[in-house]
Design a protein around this motif. Structure first.
Motif, PDB file in Angstrom:
ATOM      1  N   LEU A 206      -6.057 -16.528 -36.434  1.00 31.62           N
ATOM      2  CA  LEU A 206      -6.824 -15.112 -36.628  1.00 31.62           C
ATOM      3  C   LEU A 206      -7.261 -14.649 -35.444  1.00 31.62           C
ATOM      4  O   LEU A 206      -7.328 -13.325 -35.054  1.00 31.62           O
ATOM      5  CB  LEU A 206      -7.752 -15.639 -37.756  1.00 31.62           C
ATOM      6  CG  LEU A 206      -8.523 -14.100 -38.195  1.00 31.62           C
ATOM      7  CD1 LEU A 206      -7.959 -13.211 -38.810  1.00 31.62           C
ATOM      8  CD2 LEU A 206      -9.903 -14.605 -39.112  1.00 31.62           C
ATOM      9  N   HIS A 207      -7.980 -15.426 -34.510  1.00 29.08           N
ATOM     10  CA  HIS A 207      -8.791 -15.344 -33.437  1.00 29.08           C
ATOM     11  C   HIS A 207      -7.483 -14.380 -32.329  1.00 29.08           C
ATOM     12  O   HIS A 207      -7.707 -13.600 -31.678  1.00 29.08           O
ATOM     13  CB  HIS A 207      -9.406 -16.116 -32.856  1.00 29.08           C
ATOM     14  CG  HIS A 207     -10.603 -16.473 -33.483  1.00 29.08           C
ATOM     15  ND1 HIS A 207     -11.537 -17.411 -33.148  1.00 29.08           N
ATOM     16  CD2 HIS A 207     -11.157 -16.178 -34.674  1.00 29.08           C
ATOM     17  CE1 HIS A 207     -12.720 -17.371 -33.933  1.00 29.08           C
ATOM     18  NE2 HIS A 207     -12.256 -16.709 -35.094  1.00 29.08           N
ATOM     19  N   THR A 208      -6.234 -15.245 -32.466  1.00 30.30           N
ATOM     20  CA  THR A 208      -5.332 -14.771 -31.150  1.00 30.30           C
ATOM     21  C   THR A 208      -5.087 -13.248 -31.659  1.00 30.30           C
ATOM     22  O   THR A 208      -4.841 -12.539 -31.038  1.00 30.30           O
ATOM     23  CB  THR A 208      -4.116 -15.666 -31.418  1.00 30.30           C
ATOM     24  OG1 THR A 208      -4.628 -16.795 -31.353  1.00 30.30           O
ATOM     25  CG2 THR A 208      -3.124 -15.191 -30.283  1.00 30.30           C
ATOM     26  N   GLY A 209      -4.728 -13.089 -33.066  1.00 28.35           N
ATOM     27  CA  GLY A 209      -4.486 -11.723 -33.727  1.00 28.35           C
ATOM     28  C   GLY A 209      -5.438 -10.706 -33.152  1.00 28.35           C
ATOM     29  O   GLY A 209      -5.377  -9.724 -32.667  1.00 28.35           O
ATOM     30  N   ALA A 210      -6.920 -11.178 -33.450  1.00 29.70           N
ATOM     31  CA  ALA A 210      -8.171 -10.057 -33.133  1.00 29.70           C
ATOM     32  C   ALA A 210      -8.080  -9.809 -31.916  1.00 29.70           C
ATOM     33  O   ALA A 210      -8.517  -8.555 -31.477  1.00 29.70           O
ATOM     34  CB  ALA A 210      -9.197 -10.915 -33.962  1.00 29.70           C
ATOM     35  N   LEU A 211      -7.966 -10.667 -30.769  1.00 31.19           N
ATOM     36  CA  LEU A 211      -8.041 -10.472 -29.461  1.00 31.19           C
ATOM     37  C   LEU A 211      -6.976  -9.755 -29.019  1.00 31.19           C
ATOM     38  O   LEU A 211      -7.220  -8.963 -28.119  1.00 31.19           O
ATOM     39  CB  LEU A 211      -8.547 -11.868 -28.726  1.00 31.19           C
ATOM     40  CG  LEU A 211      -9.815 -12.285 -29.001  1.00 31.19           C
ATOM     41  CD1 LEU A 211     -10.059 -13.835 -28.372  1.00 31.19           C
ATOM     42  CD2 LEU A 211     -11.183 -11.532 -28.747  1.00 31.19           C
ATOM     43  N   LEU A 212      -5.775  -9.913 -29.558  1.00 29.44           N
ATOM     44  CA  LEU A 212      -4.578  -9.237 -29.259  1.00 29.44           C
ATOM     45  C   LEU A 212      -4.873  -7.712 -29.404  1.00 29.44           C
ATOM     46  O   LEU A 212      -4.748  -6.788 -28.679  1.00 29.44           O
ATOM     47  CB  LEU A 212      -3.490  -9.629 -30.048  1.00 29.44           C
ATOM     48  CG  LEU A 212      -2.447 -10.411 -29.154  1.00 29.44           C
ATOM     49  CD1 LEU A 212      -1.368 -10.972 -29.895  1.00 29.44           C
ATOM     50  CD2 LEU A 212      -2.109  -9.914 -27.779  1.00 29.44           C
ATOM     51  N   LEU A 213      -5.631  -7.573 -30.922  1.00 29.40           N
ATOM     52  CA  LEU A 213      -5.884  -6.106 -31.196  1.00 29.40           C
ATOM     53  C   LEU A 213      -7.008  -5.644 -30.084  1.00 29.40           C
ATOM     54  O   LEU A 213      -7.042  -4.314 -29.797  1.00 29.40           O
ATOM     55  CB  LEU A 213      -6.370  -6.309 -32.521  1.00 29.40           C
ATOM     56  CG  LEU A 213      -5.652  -5.790 -33.607  1.00 29.40           C
ATOM     57  CD1 LEU A 213      -6.477  -5.541 -34.818  1.00 29.40           C
ATOM     58  CD2 LEU A 213      -4.767  -4.453 -33.278  1.00 29.40           C
ATOM     59  N   GLY A 267     -21.392 -11.122 -40.506  1.00 30.14           N
ATOM     60  CA  GLY A 267     -20.860 -11.925 -41.647  1.00 30.14           C
ATOM     61  C   GLY A 267     -19.746 -12.453 -41.555  1.00 30.14           C
ATOM     62  O   GLY A 267     -19.001 -13.115 -42.462  1.00 30.14           O
ATOM     63  N   ALA A 268     -19.075 -12.661 -40.299  1.00 30.87           N
ATOM     64  CA  ALA A 268     -17.706 -13.228 -40.389  1.00 30.87           C
ATOM     65  C   ALA A 268     -17.773 -14.933 -40.145  1.00 30.87           C
ATOM     66  O   ALA A 268     -16.959 -15.317 -39.858  1.00 30.87           O
ATOM     67  CB  ALA A 268     -17.051 -12.451 -38.884  1.00 30.87           C
ATOM     68  N   GLY A 269     -18.976 -15.242 -40.359  1.00 30.34           N
ATOM     69  CA  GLY A 269     -18.854 -16.986 -40.179  1.00 30.34           C
ATOM     70  C   GLY A 269     -18.602 -17.206 -38.714  1.00 30.34           C
ATOM     71  O   GLY A 269     -19.239 -16.961 -37.791  1.00 30.34           O
ATOM     72  N   ALA A 270     -17.605 -18.102 -38.762  1.00 28.58           N
ATOM     73  CA  ALA A 270     -17.195 -18.843 -37.359  1.00 28.58           C
ATOM     74  C   ALA A 270     -16.781 -17.968 -36.353  1.00 28.58           C
ATOM     75  O   ALA A 270     -16.389 -17.971 -35.368  1.00 28.58           O
ATOM     76  CB  ALA A 270     -16.398 -19.868 -37.755  1.00 28.58           C
ATOM     77  N   SER A 271     -16.222 -16.581 -37.098  1.00 30.22           N
ATOM     78  CA  SER A 271     -15.562 -15.510 -36.175  1.00 30.22           C
ATOM     79  C   SER A 271     -16.640 -14.318 -35.634  1.00 30.22           C
ATOM     80  O   SER A 271     -16.023 -13.524 -35.170  1.00 30.22           O
ATOM     81  CB  SER A 271     -14.321 -14.884 -36.924  1.00 30.22           C
ATOM     82  OG  SER A 271     -13.547 -16.017 -37.160  1.00 30.22           O
ATOM     83  N   ALA A 272     -17.955 -14.690 -35.771  1.00 28.15           N
ATOM     84  CA  ALA A 272     -18.948 -13.829 -35.695  1.00 28.15           C
ATOM     85  C   ALA A 272     -18.947 -13.021 -34.281  1.00 28.15           C
ATOM     86  O   ALA A 272     -18.975 -14.343 -33.207  1.00 28.15           O
ATOM     87  CB  ALA A 272     -20.284 -14.234 -36.107  1.00 28.15           C
ATOM     88  N   TRP A 273     -18.977 -11.912 -34.109  1.00 23.52           N
ATOM     89  CA  TRP A 273     -19.137 -11.349 -32.469  1.00 23.52           C
ATOM     90  C   TRP A 273     -17.850 -11.970 -31.704  1.00 23.52           C
ATOM     91  O   TRP A 273     -18.127 -12.326 -30.601  1.00 23.52           O
ATOM     92  CB  TRP A 273     -20.297 -11.523 -32.098  1.00 23.52           C
ATOM     93  CG  TRP A 273     -21.667 -11.271 -32.831  1.00 23.52           C
ATOM     94  CD1 TRP A 273     -22.546 -11.830 -33.319  1.00 23.52           C
ATOM     95  CD2 TRP A 273     -21.858  -9.847 -33.743  1.00 23.52           C
ATOM     96  NE1 TRP A 273     -23.402 -11.184 -34.308  1.00 23.52           N
ATOM     97  CE2 TRP A 273     -22.803  -9.996 -34.473  1.00 23.52           C
ATOM     98  CE3 TRP A 273     -20.964  -8.796 -33.636  1.00 23.52           C
ATOM     99  CZ2 TRP A 273     -23.199  -9.145 -35.092  1.00 23.52           C
ATOM    100  CZ3 TRP A 273     -21.486  -7.691 -34.350  1.00 23.52           C
ATOM    101  CH2 TRP A 273     -22.805  -7.763 -34.886  1.00 23.52           C
ATOM    102  N   LEU A 274     -16.728 -11.854 -32.358  1.00 22.37           N
ATOM    103  CA  LEU A 274     -15.619 -12.195 -31.613  1.00 22.37           C
ATOM    104  C   LEU A 274     -15.485 -11.830 -30.294  1.00 22.37           C
ATOM    105  O   LEU A 274     -15.056 -12.322 -29.284  1.00 22.37           O
ATOM    106  CB  LEU A 274     -14.405 -12.265 -32.129  1.00 22.37           C
ATOM    107  CG  LEU A 274     -13.165 -12.741 -31.882  1.00 22.37           C
ATOM    108  CD1 LEU A 274     -13.374 -14.528 -31.967  1.00 22.37           C
ATOM    109  CD2 LEU A 274     -11.858 -12.655 -32.886  1.00 22.37           C
ATOM    110  N   ALA A 275     -15.597 -10.316 -30.169  1.00 20.04           N
ATOM    111  CA  ALA A 275     -15.216  -9.775 -29.001  1.00 20.04           C
ATOM    112  C   ALA A 275     -16.136  -9.770 -27.837  1.00 20.04           C
ATOM    113  O   ALA A 275     -15.796  -9.449 -26.674  1.00 20.04           O
ATOM    114  CB  ALA A 275     -14.879  -8.199 -29.303  1.00 20.04           C
ATOM    115  N   ALA A 276     -17.399  -9.967 -28.152  1.00 18.07           N
ATOM    116  CA  ALA A 276     -18.677  -9.682 -27.237  1.00 18.07           C
ATOM    117  C   ALA A 276     -18.439 -10.273 -25.763  1.00 18.07           C
ATOM    118  O   ALA A 276     -18.518  -9.912 -25.043  1.00 18.07           O
ATOM    119  CB  ALA A 276     -19.961 -10.020 -27.831  1.00 18.07           C
TER     120      ALA A 276
END
Lengths: 507, 117
Positions: A206-213, A267-276
């Motif tokens: 999920l994080h790979t996908g989100a960071l690719l975005l 509210g994303a739990g372990a994925s909170a503020w992924l981009a920061a």
């Protein structure tokens, strides 16, 4: 269900074919249709903004398929703001283009309307794959606009622009595929619900996908190290198109704000503020490189392009703080930098048109027609872009500095923003004095045949400058609206309930 | 089957990225095409690989194959097909107008070296 929401997409989509089919031999008629459509878009966007400012989030289920199964269009304060900004910029740029630029190639007005359709769609959609499709719509139109008028250099820059965006689109699809494989949804609101529920084993995917975005949106926003395409594209595109493209980098910024506050926020739990952690260093470097480019530029258009990169850096520094106060400041600066960059691209063209043989090269040339007026416009734009008082750039930077007061790394953020402001002041002052003041030392003047409607281009560029002045004068009401916008962004449950609520109620 | 599909995607992507980094427009266009093939297969497999299953849920079948990625792939194919046409025409126009098919222009600055690198 409110049908008005889909109109900013449908209206240009209807007008564009009419222009292609019915008005292809009559440029005046095409101008009338195009201007009327854009003016209607502006009125519509303002009406939608008035609606959104009440705080309700309106949704539109396309084809009446309930979310998350169908495509949802969502109108919240942020979307409405971006719609108004797009329409206002587009109207001024179109006025400018209608004075001759649109006759240098074919189908300018039709492509322009399709471009607006794509941009409006990207701002309104609540679905990732639909976002991809609107990205393609706006990109396809922009490819056509980019090479409008032709010429070897422009077409070559256009090829590079198309290639980098095709690679970007490929990455977009990979990212969408990854996110879908983990969460099973493409609806943004539904994604926000499912992200916290993703099992630990799938989270890396999920994080790979989100960071690719994030990477894809960074390409659109011209964030370092994906900024190389921007100076070549913007400096070689036709001037009105470059001015319109000032909103295109903001599409990338908008998507970053939307995705990472909605689905990867608190509210994303372990994925909170992924981009920061990725966004902040990239934004700081972007700002520095952009303003260094302003110092090094040889041409006015190139200089404005680098200023656009720098302003994107400034906006994303504030976005990367991910606090409501900083978000409000970022949005203020976003509006300001769009209007100012658009104005400066038009002014660069005013200079180039009046100096045949010199173009927009930053060199000393004899005096040219309307040098005082164009010079005054340039200095207002430069003051705004560099962030000097009294114009909106100063207010925006002040808001950003203030919002970074209590965060870790404050010293770094403050010193980067303040130092780069100095670089921008030096760059623009050097350019302005070379273009407008030193020409007095040379004898003679450049004579050109007076253009047909000499006032129109100046009015168009001036209206954008007037926009930044209005933004300064009405900074109070504007920041109140933006504070509400930021508050809405940082309470994503409202968005989620608005999109999925109707469907939940029907069951 | 998973290994086969995964290695095919990997191979296509690797070849596509290699070609994308070439200096002339034609290999770059080929690279983009290969990359879009890789992505089509990749998107398709994101709905999990299933053989001989219908894309609908009913009582007669034990499982189903996810129809959504297939719809996405169709859209992606159409868009990438159109985009390939656009880039070919623009590359051709750039070549005809400037007499060089280098993506990055200014081949006259190159001093010796291997051409086309």
């Amino acid at each position: 269900m409110m049908h008005w929401i889909i109109l900013p997409i449908v209206l240009p989509a209807i007008v564009a074919p009419i222009i292609v089919l019915a008005t292809r031999r009559d440029i005046e008629l095409a101008r009338v249709f195009s201007l009327a459509s854009t003016a209607a878009l502006l009125a519509l966007a303002i009406a939608l903004m008035a609606l959104a400012s009440e705080g309700r989030i309106e949704t539109y289920a396309v084809g009446n398929w309930p979310a998350p199964f169908g495509i949802a269009l969502v109108l919240d304060r942020l979307s409405a703001l971006m719609l108004v900004l797009t329409a206002a910029l587009a109207l001024a740029v179109l006025l400018y283009a209608s004075n001759g630029w649109d006759t240098r190639g074919r189908h300018f007005h039709a492509l322009y309307q399709f471009q607006l359709m794509g941009i409006n769609g990207a701002f309104l959609t609540g679905d990732f794959f639909n976002l991809f499709v609107f990205f393609e719509v706006l990109l396809i139109a922009s490819y056509g606009l980019m090479v409008h008028g032709g010429g070897a250099k422009r077409v070559r820059a256009g090829v590079q622009y198309v290639i980098i965006n095709l690679v970007g689109s490929s990455l977009f699809l990979i990212a969408v595929g990854l996110i879908y494989s983990v969460t099973g949804t493409l609806n943004m609101a539904d994604l926000a619900v499912r992200v916290p529920e993703v099992v630990a084993g799938d989270r890396a995917l999920l994080h790979t996908g989100a960071l690719l975005l994030l990477l894809v949106f960074a390409v659109k926003a011209a964030l370092v190290p994906m900024h190389f395409w921007l100076p070549g594209t913007y400096a070689n595109a036709p001037a009105p198109v470059a001015a319109l493209f000032a909103i295109m980098t903001k599409v990338g910024t908008y998507c970053i704000i939307r995705l990472y506050t909605l689905a990867f926020g608190e509210g994303a739990g372990a994925s909170a503020w992924l981009a920061a952690p990725w966004l902040m260093p990239a934004a700081l470097v972007t700002l520095t490189l952009g303003m260094l480019g302003v110092l090094a530029a040889e041409r006015l258009r190139q200089m404005v392009s680098f200023a656009v990169i720098g302003s994107i850096g400034t906006v994303l520094i504030a976005v990367a703080l991910f606090t409501p106060q900083a978000m409000s400041a970022a949005l203020y600066y976003l509006v300001h930098s769009t209007l100012t960059a658009g104005a400066l691209f038009l002014i660069a063209d005013l200079v180039a048109e009046r100096r045949p043989g010199y173009g927009d090269l930053i060199t000393v040339a004899p005096r040219f027609a309307q040098i005082g007026l164009v010079g005054a416009l340039f200095f207002l734009g430069a003051i705004a872009m560099a962030g000097m008082p009294p114009l909106s750039g100063f207010v925006g930077k002040l808001l950003i500095l203030d919002s970074a007061r209590d965060v870790l790394g404050r010293t770094l953020i403050w010193s980067v923003i303040l130092t780069t402001s100095l670089l921008a002041i030096i760059g623009f002052a050097r350019c302005g004095s070379t273009l407008f003041w030193k020409s007095a030392a040379l004898a003679g003047a450049i004579e050109i045949a007076p253009p047909r409607r000499a006032a129109l281009p100046v009015v168009a560029a001036g209206s954008l400058i007037a926009g930044t002045i209005l933004l300064t004068v009405f900074a109070g009401p504007v920041t109140r609206y933006l504070d509400d916008t930021a508050a809405q962004l940082f309470a994503p449950t409202g968005y989620i309930d608005a999109v999925l609520g109707a469907e939940r109620g029907n069951e | 089957m998973e290994f086969l599909v995964a290695s095919a995607v990997g191979l296509l992507t690797a070849a596509g990225v290699f070609l994308l980094l070439r200096a002339r427009t034609f290999p770059v266009v080929l690279g983009l095409t290969l990359l879009s093939y890789a992505i089509n297969v990749f998107l398709f497999s994101m709905g999990r690989l299933a053989v001989n299953l219908p894309p609908v849920i009913n009582d007669l079948n034990k499982g189903y194959t996810d129809p959504l990625p297939q719809a996405l792939v169709l859209t992606a194919i159409v868009i990438s097909f159109g985009m390939t046409a656009v880039i070919v025409v623009m590359a051709l126009r750039a070549y005809l107008e400037s007499g060089s098919d280098h993506v990055d222009a200014m081949p006259e600055r190159r001093s010796g070296g291997k051409d086309g690198q």
